[in-house]
Design a protein around this motif. Structure first.
Motif, PDB file in Angstrom:
ATOM      1  N   PHE A  74      12.828   1.840   1.971  1.00  0.00           N
ATOM      2  CA  PHE A  74      13.032   0.186   2.249  1.00  0.00           C
ATOM      3  C   PHE A  74      14.503  -0.146   3.712  1.00  0.00           C
ATOM      4  N   LEU A  75      13.960  -0.419   4.301  1.00  0.00           N
ATOM      5  CA  LEU A  75      15.085  -0.828   5.846  1.00  0.00           C
ATOM      6  C   LEU A  75      15.936  -1.463   5.608  1.00  0.00           C
ATOM      7  N   ALA A  76      16.966  -1.574   4.270  1.00  0.00           N
ATOM      8  CA  ALA A  76      17.728  -2.562   4.072  1.00  0.00           C
ATOM      9  C   ALA A  76      18.083  -2.364   2.419  1.00  0.00           C
ATOM     10  N   ALA A  77      18.923  -2.968   2.217  1.00  0.00           N
ATOM     11  CA  ALA A  77      19.360  -2.588   0.327  1.00  0.00           C
ATOM     12  C   ALA A  77      19.201  -4.128   0.188  1.00  0.00           C
ATOM     13  N   GLY A  78      18.232  -4.743   0.641  1.00  0.00           N
ATOM     14  CA  GLY A  78      17.967  -6.480  -0.264  1.00  0.00           C
ATOM     15  C   GLY A  78      18.034  -5.896  -1.873  1.00  0.00           C
ATOM     16  N   TYR A  79      17.627  -7.240  -2.200  1.00  0.00           N
ATOM     17  CA  TYR A  79      17.869  -7.373  -3.662  1.00  0.00           C
ATOM     18  C   TYR A  79      16.469  -6.330  -4.678  1.00  0.00           C
ATOM     19  N   HIS A  80      15.194  -6.155  -3.594  1.00  0.00           N
ATOM     20  CA  HIS A  80      14.882  -4.909  -4.072  1.00  0.00           C
ATOM     21  C   HIS A  80      15.321  -3.750  -4.308  1.00  0.00           C
ATOM     22  N   VAL A  81      16.188  -3.588  -3.598  1.00  0.00           N
ATOM     23  CA  VAL A  81      16.874  -2.534  -3.906  1.00  0.00           C
ATOM     24  C   VAL A  81      18.102  -1.973  -4.731  1.00  0.00           C
ATOM     25  N   ARG A  82      18.678  -3.362  -4.684  1.00  0.00           N
ATOM     26  CA  ARG A  82      19.702  -2.690  -5.212  1.00  0.00           C
ATOM     27  C   ARG A  82      20.041  -3.416  -7.186  1.00  0.00           C
ATOM     28  N   THR A  83      18.832  -4.344  -6.779  1.00  0.00           N
ATOM     29  CA  THR A  83      18.625  -5.587  -8.348  1.00  0.00           C
ATOM     30  C   THR A  83      17.863  -4.556  -9.142  1.00  0.00           C
ATOM     31  N   ASP A  84      16.209  -5.431  -7.994  1.00  0.00           N
ATOM     32  CA  ASP A  84      14.857  -4.720  -8.289  1.00  0.00           C
ATOM     33  C   ASP A  84      14.568  -3.475  -9.500  1.00  0.00           C
ATOM     34  N   LEU A  85      14.670  -2.542  -8.705  1.00  0.00           N
ATOM     35  CA  LEU A  85      14.232  -1.321  -8.668  1.00  0.00           C
ATOM     36  C   LEU A  85      15.296  -0.842  -9.950  1.00  0.00           C
ATOM     37  N   PRO A  86      16.675  -1.217  -9.705  1.00  0.00           N
ATOM     38  CA  PRO A  86      17.441  -0.716 -11.450  1.00  0.00           C
ATOM     39  C   PRO A  86      16.963  -0.880 -12.239  1.00  0.00           C
ATOM     40  N   GLU A  87      16.668  -2.323 -12.547  1.00  0.00           N
ATOM     41  CA  GLU A  87      15.678  -3.035 -13.569  1.00  0.00           C
ATOM     42  C   GLU A  87      14.351  -1.708 -14.148  1.00  0.00           C
ATOM     43  N   GLN A  88      13.903  -2.561 -13.144  1.00  0.00           N
ATOM     44  CA  GLN A  88      12.643  -1.533 -13.433  1.00  0.00           C
ATOM     45  C   GLN A  88      12.480  -0.418 -13.644  1.00  0.00           C
ATOM     46  N   ILE A  89      13.167   0.692 -12.772  1.00  0.00           N
ATOM     47  CA  ILE A  89      13.563   2.101 -13.996  1.00  0.00           C
ATOM     48  C   ILE A  89      14.412   1.701 -15.026  1.00  0.00           C
ATOM     49  N   ALA A  90      14.926   0.975 -15.831  1.00  0.00           N
ATOM     50  CA  ALA A  90      15.301   0.565 -16.739  1.00  0.00           C
ATOM     51  C   ALA A  90      14.011   0.231 -17.884  1.00  0.00           C
ATOM     52  N   ALA A  91      13.832  -0.749 -17.259  1.00  0.00           N
ATOM     53  CA  ALA A  91      12.659  -1.310 -18.118  1.00  0.00           C
ATOM     54  C   ALA A  91      11.746   0.236 -18.574  1.00  0.00           C
ATOM     55  N   SER A  92      11.596   1.663 -17.997  1.00  0.00           N
ATOM     56  CA  SER A  92      10.877   2.552 -18.248  1.00  0.00           C
ATOM     57  C   SER A  92      11.520   3.280 -19.390  1.00  0.00           C
TER      58      SER A  92
END
Length: 222
Positions: free
Chosen positions: A65-83
């Protein structure tokens, strides 16, 4: 230890987008000499959970990603946690960075821009204040290389809209990694030229490698 890399992108239904990410992943794998996998946080698969399910042992997840927005700071960590995985180190988003600014300058020159011609810096847009700060930082980096002060405009979500601030003699610098709907919208504007997306330029491959090496030090034990 050289764990595999999971390159995580947003996802788009435009086939050109995944092709860029796949080429970037292949080039990074050759450069780093590690397996590189691809996952997406939205729109298409494999999802982050699906991609991690196919990787054994510790892994570095790098947000393309080119900026650390919602997908980087929230969405990605949540999806990793879901794994259910506890052996994933998350790297820093690709932008803003000097490497991306230099690639954008090259893309502008290829589109016909020359010093003195006005540039409209255009990003995807976000409702996240920290992501918008990153975009402003990226605009300053490009502006220093092009000899002019650049104020970001946006394809959607944030203001001002690129379509409202660009003129017939302007060149648009898209702060976009891959082709898709946003770049097509910019290409339709009545301007002097629109640069190509940043893409899988060799400098971006080097940036991915640098971000990987930085994150590798934080990989948890299996």
């Amino acid at each position: 230890m050289n764990p595999p890399l999971l390159l995580v992108a947003h996802g788009t239904r435009d086939p050109g987008g995944p092709r860029v990410i796949e080429r970037l992943a292949a080039a990074a794998a050759e450069h780093l000499d590690v397996p590189v996998h691809v996952g997406y946080v939205d729109v298409i698969g494999p999802t982050v959970v699906e991609a991690l399910d196919g990787i054994t042992g510790p892994v570095v997840a790098l947000p393309a990603f080119l900026a650390a927005g919602y997908h980087v700071r929230t969405d990605l960590p949540e999806q990793i946690a879901a794994s259910g995985r506890a052996d994933v180190a998350v790297g820093t988003a690709l932008g803003p960075s000097p490497e991306l600014a230099e690639v954008m300058r090259e893309r502008l020159v290829a589109a016909g821009w020359r010093p003195g011609r006005r540039i409209a810096f255009s990003a995807a847009g976000s409702s996240d204040a920290r992501a918008l700060d990153d975009v402003r930082a990226a605009a300053r980096l490009l502006g220093r290389r092009c000899g002019q002060w650049l104020t970001p405009s946006f394809v959607t979500t944030a203001a001002p809209a690129t379509a409202e601030v660009c003129g017939p003699g302007d060149f648009i610098a898209p702060y976009l990694l891959a082709p898709g709907l946003f770049h097509r919208r910019l290409a339709e504007l009545p301007v002097a030229g629109v640069a190509e997306p940043i893409g899988d330029h060799p400098a971006v491959v080097e940036l991915v490698a640098r971000r990987y090496r930085q994150a590798r030090r934080a990989v948890p034990a299996a």
